[in-house]
Write an enzyme that holds these catalytic residues in place. Structure first.
Site, PDB file in Angstrom:
ATOM      1  N   GLY A 117       0.793  -1.235   0.000  1.00  0.00           N
ATOM      2  CA  GLY A 117       0.000   0.000   0.000  1.00  0.00           C
ATOM      3  C   GLY A 117       0.819   1.275   0.000  1.00  0.00           C
TER       4      GLY A 117
ATOM      5  N   ASN B 273       1.607   2.995  -2.628  1.00  0.00           N
ATOM      6  CA  ASN B 273       0.911   3.925  -3.543  1.00  0.00           C
ATOM      7  C   ASN B 273      -0.303   4.533  -2.851  1.00  0.00           C
ATOM      8  OD1 ASN B 273       1.976   4.154  -6.470  1.00  0.00           O
ATOM      9  ND2 ASN B 273       2.304   2.023  -5.896  1.00  0.00           N
TER      10      ASN B 273
ATOM     11  N   LYS C  97     -16.412 -15.975  -8.994  1.00  0.00           N
ATOM     12  CA  LYS C  97     -15.951 -14.585  -9.173  1.00  0.00           C
ATOM     13  C   LYS C  97     -17.131 -13.615  -9.249  1.00  0.00           C
ATOM     14  CE  LYS C  97     -12.256 -12.279 -11.484  1.00  0.00           C
ATOM     15  NZ  LYS C  97     -11.059 -12.501 -12.255  1.00  0.00           N
TER      16      LYS C  97
ATOM     17  N   MET D 117      -4.145  -7.315  -6.936  1.00  0.00           N
ATOM     18  CA  MET D 117      -3.629  -8.448  -7.696  1.00  0.00           C
ATOM     19  C   MET D 117      -4.710  -9.428  -8.155  1.00  0.00           C
ATOM     20  SD  MET D 117      -0.773  -7.511  -8.387  1.00  0.00           S
ATOM     21  CE  MET D 117       0.737  -6.646  -7.977  1.00  0.00           C
TER      22      MET D 117
ATOM     23  N   ASN E 223      -5.461   2.237 -13.330  1.00  0.00           N
ATOM     24  CA  ASN E 223      -4.469   1.317 -12.760  1.00  0.00           C
ATOM     25  C   ASN E 223      -3.077   1.895 -12.933  1.00  0.00           C
ATOM     26  OD1 ASN E 223      -3.425  -1.195 -11.723  1.00  0.00           O
ATOM     27  ND2 ASN E 223      -2.911  -1.784 -13.826  1.00  0.00           N
TER      28      ASN E 223
ATOM     29  N   HIS F 189       0.922   0.647 -13.366  1.00  0.00           N
ATOM     30  CA  HIS F 189       1.715  -0.539 -13.692  1.00  0.00           C
ATOM     31  C   HIS F 189       3.194  -0.149 -13.684  1.00  0.00           C
ATOM     32  CE1 HIS F 189       2.484  -4.497 -15.288  1.00  0.00           C
ATOM     33  NE2 HIS F 189       3.319  -3.920 -16.148  1.00  0.00           N
TER      34      HIS F 189
HETATM   35  C1  GAR Z   1       3.103  -1.181  -7.508  1.00  0.00           C
HETATM   36  O1  GAR Z   1       4.429  -1.155  -7.964  1.00  0.00           O
HETATM   37  C2  GAR Z   1       2.145  -1.300  -8.669  1.00  0.00           C
HETATM   38  O2  GAR Z   1       2.589  -0.643  -9.821  1.00  0.00           O
HETATM   39  C3  GAR Z   1       2.121  -2.785  -8.877  1.00  0.00           C
HETATM   40  O3  GAR Z   1       2.041  -3.301  -7.572  1.00  0.00           O
HETATM   41  C4  GAR Z   1       2.821  -2.466  -6.720  1.00  0.00           C
HETATM   42  C5  GAR Z   1       2.020  -2.206  -5.464  1.00  0.00           C
HETATM   43  O4  GAR Z   1       2.846  -1.588  -4.507  1.00  0.00           O
HETATM   44  N1  GAR Z   1       1.018  -3.203  -9.695  1.00  0.00           N
HETATM   45  C6  GAR Z   1       1.118  -4.169 -10.602  1.00  0.00           C
HETATM   46  O5  GAR Z   1       2.124  -4.809 -10.782  1.00  0.00           O
HETATM   47  C7  GAR Z   1      -0.150  -4.390 -11.392  1.00  0.00           C
HETATM   48  N2  GAR Z   1       0.111  -5.213 -12.534  1.00  0.00           N
HETATM   49  P1  GAR Z   1       2.218  -0.901  -3.248  1.00  0.00           P
HETATM   50  O6  GAR Z   1       1.295  -1.935  -2.591  1.00  0.00           O
HETATM   51  O7  GAR Z   1       3.387  -0.573  -2.369  1.00  0.00           O
HETATM   52  O8  GAR Z   1       1.460   0.318  -3.699  1.00  0.00           O
END
Ligand code: GAR
Length: 200
Positions: free
Chosen positions: A11, A13, A64, A89, A106, A108
């Site tokens: 978390g 982000n 789902k 995820m 989203n 990435h």
């Molecule tokens: C982030 O780097 C995000 O870009 C990635 O998961 C991480 C979550 O980090 N997302 C993906 O790979 C989606 N395909 P966080 O939980 O520290 O925010």
């Protein structure tokens, strides 16, 4: 505008978004955290920030469809206008994405369409890419595919370890995601097919 964050992991982000909202980088409510993982660090961050949390575990639903039905009912309850995926995820179904078309974004950790999937930083590192980066995009019915809102490149230096690269990418993510959300909240994104125009 009411925003729901979907997160499965640490978390960071999500934290960056909480900070950005405090600093009025975007003016919208972070109204709800949805997590499919009861152990997600994001849940602790939400509690600290007094943001409501709903844990919806895929394994507790027979399919789902039922799982997403519960998510939808939470989104209605909190009158959510925008869904922000921040390390969520679970792949959302085509039906779910259609229902919230143009309202799911989203982040990435690579320059799409390169290095799709759940291990994008490591994949780019192992591949020997000299440049990778960050993409913020609208979600469509294909994974890591929808119209691109913002991208920023990150150079992979010869001396970088995977950990250093991860750190560099996360730093960019934490700056770029609030910026993208601000553009959405201010109604500055115009989507035409795959192209996202940004009004000044
Ligand atoms: C982030 O780097 C995000 O870009 C990635 O998961 C991480 C979550 O980090 N997302 C993906 O790979 C989606 N395909 P966080 O939980 O520290 O925010």
């Amino acid at each position: 505008m009411n925003i729901a964050i979907f997160a499965s992991g640490r978390g960071t982000n999500f934290s960056a978004l909480i900070k950005a909202r405090e600093h009025k980088i975007f003016k919208a409510n972070l109204s709800l955290l949805i997590s499919d993982n009861p152990g997600a660090g994001a849940i602790i961050r939400a509690k600290k920030a007094k943001i409501p949390v709903t844990v919806v575990e895929r394994g507790n639903f027979k399919n789902k469809e039922e799982f997403e039905k519960e998510i939808c009912s939470q989104l209605s309850k909190y009158k959510i206008d925008l869904i922000v995926l921040a390390g969520f995820m679970c792949i959302l179904s085509a039906n779910f994405v259609k229902r919230y078309e143009g309202k799911i974004i989203n982040i990435h950790p690579a320059l799409l369409p390169a290095f799709k999937g759940g291990h994008a930083i490591k994949d780019a590192f192992d591949y020997g890419a000299k440049v990778t980066g960050v993409t913020v995009h609208f979600v469509d019915q294909e994974t890591d595919h929808g119209p691109i809102i913002l991208q920023e490149a990150v150079e992979v230096k010869e001396k970088d370890t995977l950990e250093v690269l991860e750190e560099k990418i996360h730093k960019v993510e934490h700056r770029v995601y609030p910026k993208a959300i601000r553009l959405f909240v201010e109604g500055k994104l115009k989507v035409k097919g795959r192209k996202v125009g940004i009004l000044s």
